[in-house]
Design an enzyme around this catalytic site. Structure first.
Site, PDB file in Angstrom:
ATOM      1  N   CYS A  16      30.223  -4.065  30.534  1.00 35.87           N
ATOM      2  CA  CYS A  16      29.748  -5.370  30.020  1.00 35.87           C
ATOM      3  C   CYS A  16      30.442  -5.736  28.713  1.00 35.87           C
ATOM      4  O   CYS A  16      29.831  -6.370  27.828  1.00 35.87           O
ATOM      5  CB  CYS A  16      28.236  -5.392  29.842  1.00 35.87           C
ATOM      6  SG  CYS A  16      27.345  -5.277  31.385  1.00 35.87           S
TER       7      CYS A  16
ATOM      8  N   LYS B 204      16.529   2.423  26.728  1.00 36.85           N
ATOM      9  CA  LYS B 204      17.627   3.260  26.199  1.00 36.85           C
ATOM     10  C   LYS B 204      17.112   4.289  25.191  1.00 36.85           C
ATOM     11  O   LYS B 204      17.861   5.160  24.748  1.00 36.85           O
ATOM     12  CB  LYS B 204      18.696   2.380  25.556  1.00 36.85           C
ATOM     13  CG  LYS B 204      19.364   1.452  26.568  1.00 36.85           C
ATOM     14  CD  LYS B 204      20.591   0.808  26.018  1.00 36.85           C
ATOM     15  CE  LYS B 204      21.028  -0.402  26.801  1.00 36.85           C
ATOM     16  NZ  LYS B 204      21.913  -0.096  27.922  1.00 36.85           N
TER      17      LYS B 204
ATOM     18  N   ASP C  13      22.493  -5.907  16.815  1.00 29.33           N
ATOM     19  CA  ASP C  13      22.140  -5.395  18.136  1.00 29.33           C
ATOM     20  C   ASP C  13      22.073  -3.868  18.023  1.00 29.33           C
ATOM     21  O   ASP C  13      23.096  -3.196  17.932  1.00 29.33           O
ATOM     22  CB  ASP C  13      23.213  -5.842  19.140  1.00 29.33           C
ATOM     23  CG  ASP C  13      22.993  -5.261  20.525  1.00 29.33           C
ATOM     24  OD1 ASP C  13      22.076  -4.436  20.699  1.00 29.33           O
ATOM     25  OD2 ASP C  13      23.765  -5.631  21.437  1.00 29.33           O
TER      26      ASP C  13
ATOM     27  N   HIS D 219      28.662  -6.418  23.527  1.00 23.50           N
ATOM     28  CA  HIS D 219      28.177  -6.438  24.913  1.00 23.50           C
ATOM     29  C   HIS D 219      28.035  -7.908  25.324  1.00 23.50           C
ATOM     30  O   HIS D 219      27.744  -8.763  24.470  1.00 23.50           O
ATOM     31  CB  HIS D 219      26.821  -5.736  24.926  1.00 23.50           C
ATOM     32  CG  HIS D 219      26.233  -5.482  26.278  1.00 23.50           C
ATOM     33  ND1 HIS D 219      25.614  -6.454  27.023  1.00 23.50           N
ATOM     34  CD2 HIS D 219      26.148  -4.346  27.011  1.00 23.50           C
ATOM     35  CE1 HIS D 219      25.162  -5.933  28.154  1.00 23.50           C
ATOM     36  NE2 HIS D 219      25.481  -4.646  28.169  1.00 23.50           N
TER      37      HIS D 219
ATOM     38  N   GLN E 225      22.280   0.519  21.004  1.00 27.91           N
ATOM     39  CA  GLN E 225      22.892   1.843  21.148  1.00 27.91           C
ATOM     40  C   GLN E 225      22.717   2.694  19.892  1.00 27.91           C
ATOM     41  O   GLN E 225      23.213   3.818  19.856  1.00 27.91           O
ATOM     42  CB  GLN E 225      24.394   1.711  21.470  1.00 27.91           C
ATOM     43  CG  GLN E 225      24.681   0.995  22.770  1.00 27.91           C
ATOM     44  CD  GLN E 225      24.307   1.829  23.996  1.00 27.91           C
ATOM     45  OE1 GLN E 225      24.155   3.050  23.935  1.00 27.91           O
ATOM     46  NE2 GLN E 225      24.154   1.167  25.136  1.00 27.91           N
TER      47      GLN E 225
HETATM   48  N1  PLP Z   1      23.617  -4.602  23.745  1.00 29.50           N
HETATM   49  C1  PLP Z   1      24.175  -3.404  23.922  1.00 29.50           C
HETATM   50  C2  PLP Z   1      25.055  -2.831  22.847  1.00 29.50           C
HETATM   51  C3  PLP Z   1      23.968  -2.701  25.108  1.00 29.50           C
HETATM   52  O1  PLP Z   1      24.538  -1.513  25.286  1.00 29.50           O
HETATM   53  C4  PLP Z   1      23.148  -3.274  26.104  1.00 29.50           C
HETATM   54  C5  PLP Z   1      22.949  -2.582  27.384  1.00 29.50           C
HETATM   55  O2  PLP Z   1      23.785  -1.835  27.831  1.00 29.50           O
HETATM   56  C6  PLP Z   1      22.566  -4.515  25.860  1.00 29.50           C
HETATM   57  C7  PLP Z   1      22.821  -5.146  24.669  1.00 29.50           C
HETATM   58  C8  PLP Z   1      21.682  -5.167  26.865  1.00 29.50           C
HETATM   59  O3  PLP Z   1      20.535  -4.401  27.072  1.00 29.50           O
HETATM   60  P1  PLP Z   1      19.514  -4.737  28.244  1.00 29.50           P
HETATM   61  O4  PLP Z   1      20.319  -4.836  29.506  1.00 29.50           O
HETATM   62  O5  PLP Z   1      18.558  -3.593  28.249  1.00 29.50           O
HETATM   63  O6  PLP Z   1      18.849  -6.042  27.881  1.00 29.50           O
END
Ligand code: PLP
Length: 406
Positions: A364, A227, A201, A124, A204
């Site tokens: 993203c 999430k 990270d 992301h 998900q």
């Molecule tokens: N990392 C992953 C894999 C994500 O799916 C997301 C959000 O879609 C993020 C990071 C960023 O999360 P946030 O926008 O809640 O900070």
């Protein structure tokens, strides 16, 4: 396998009763943000109605109670992550802030000219851009590990790209765009053996299955509360306490200091060192309620999601001209796809007319889309509160789109 009563679970989520254009809403965008059960909504409103005061600095009972609630929430997050010490849990706004914190603070302490930061091509943007900023400041380099056409991290390439210059390996547990579950324990083992620090990270993954930082062996892990059925604006950075304690502050302000003096200021240890200012107390309380809620539904909830994934994959594959993007054998309940002759945005708009809510675009993950040679996808992402009927509605709606656009 424990049985799973999806109707009973749905009754916990007020928003799922919403109708769009006279039809029940099929919410298939939980990878972007999950809906909230009554337990979370109630915990947040009870906090504001009965328990709110600023924390950590009050000597009166209400403030002490609010402080205890906030710290209990931290302990619950630690338990959720199987982290032995709650001091490793830093409350942040979300995964984005968590990664920025590590890239900035850990990066200042550890990144030097010529160093490398190994990422994967499926990250992301939140796990790319902070590293680019940190790399630029230090004169270091971001190295992307390729992803196979099936949407898996190329593990052999990952091992090859690790070297004496690799200071950090940062990768996602689960791809938000494709649903691929990465072999993060193995990737962590390889990276640690090469002497690199590891950030996972878990944005998900924390929403779909249990995450165990001790078993993974990573140094940092992060996720966003919203999430995992929690409130927006709250998230978690977990780090090894000894690493966090050795990192410089990310933001300065109240609560993160030992002593402030114009001659020089000293800082508290983790986690307070990284929690400058009044934190999102209600968010932390709501997040703890969310984690209790989802943990109580597992593992049956996960099995239900996997049944939805299998059904959606089978039904969507049978639609002529539909191509699923990302076919790794180990996936969470995410199906990304393209429909011949139809732009993902148009598909999303037509599905919306049938009250089927999906996400379209690059999710993203622009570098991943470039690598796969596609502009974006349509992504249906399922949570444990989705139903087989909603999968069939997605299929029926896609068949109508297909008839219109073929
Ligand atoms: N990392 C992953 C894999 C994500 O799916 C997301 C959000 O879609 C993020 C990071 C960023 O999360 P946030 O926008 O809640 O900070």
């Amino acid at each position: 396998m424990a049985s799973f009563d999806v109707d009973r679970v749905r009754a916990d989520f007020p928003l799922l009763a919403r109708r769009e254009r006279g039809k029940p809403l099929a919410y298939l965008d939980s990878a972007a943000s999950a809906q909230k059960p009554r337990a979370v909504i109630d915990a947040v409103s009870r906090y504001y109605a009965e328990q709110h005061a600023n924390i950590h600095r009050g000597v009166y009972r209400l403030s002490e109670e609010a402080t205890a609630l906030f710290e209990q929430s931290r302990a619950e997050v630690a338990r959720y992550l199987r982290a032995p010490d709650p001091r490793g849990v830093v409350f942040v706004r979300g995964a984005t802030e968590a990664i920025n914190l590590v890239a900035d603070s850990w990066g200042r302490a550890h990144l030097r000219s010529g160093d490398e930061i190994l990422l994967t091509a499926m990250e992301h943007h939140a796990n790319i851009v902070p590293w680019q900023i940190a790399a630029e400041r230090a004169g270091a380099r971001v190295v992307p590990c390729p992803v196979t056409p099936r949407g898996e991290v190329d593990l052999a390439a990952f091992a090859r790209l690790l070297g004496p210059r690799t200071r950090m390996a940062a990768f996602t547990h689960v791809s938000n765009a494709l649903g691929t579950v990465n072999p993060v324990a193995e990737m962590t083992r390889l990276a640690k053996a090469a002497g690199a620090a590891v950030l996972v990270d878990a944005c998900q993954s924390a929403s779909h299955f249990d995450v165990d930082v001790a078993a993974l062996g990573c140094d940092f892990l992060c996720f966003s509360g919203h999430k995992v059925c929690g409130p927006t604006g709250i998230g978690v950075l977990w780090g090894r306490p000894e690493l966090l304690d050795a990192m410089p502050p990310y933001q300065g302000g109240g609560d993160m200091i030992q002593r402030v003096d114009f001659a020089g200021t000293t800082y508290r240890a983790a986690p307070e060192r990284f929690e400058a200012g009044t934190p999102h107390i209600a968010g932390a309380v709501g997040l703890a309620a969310a984690l209790r809620y989802v943990a109580a539904l597992r593992p049956a909830a996960h099995a239900h999601e996997q049944r939805l994934l299998a059904l959606a994959t089978e039904r969507l594959r049978s639609i002529p001209g539909l191509r699923i993007v990302g076919e790794a054998p180990d996936k969470v309940a995410v199906v990304s796809f393209l429909l011949d002759g139809a732009h993902p945005h148009d598909v999303g708009t037509l599905l919306d007319a049938d009250a089927v809510a999906v996400r379209v675009g690059h999710h993203c993950c622009m570098p991943l889309m470039s690598l796969l040679g596609i502009p974006g996808t349509v992504r249906a992402s399922f949570a444990f509160y989705n139903t087989e009927e909603e999968v069939l509605r997605l299929e029926a709606s896609l068949r109508r789109v297909r008839a219109m656009t073929a």
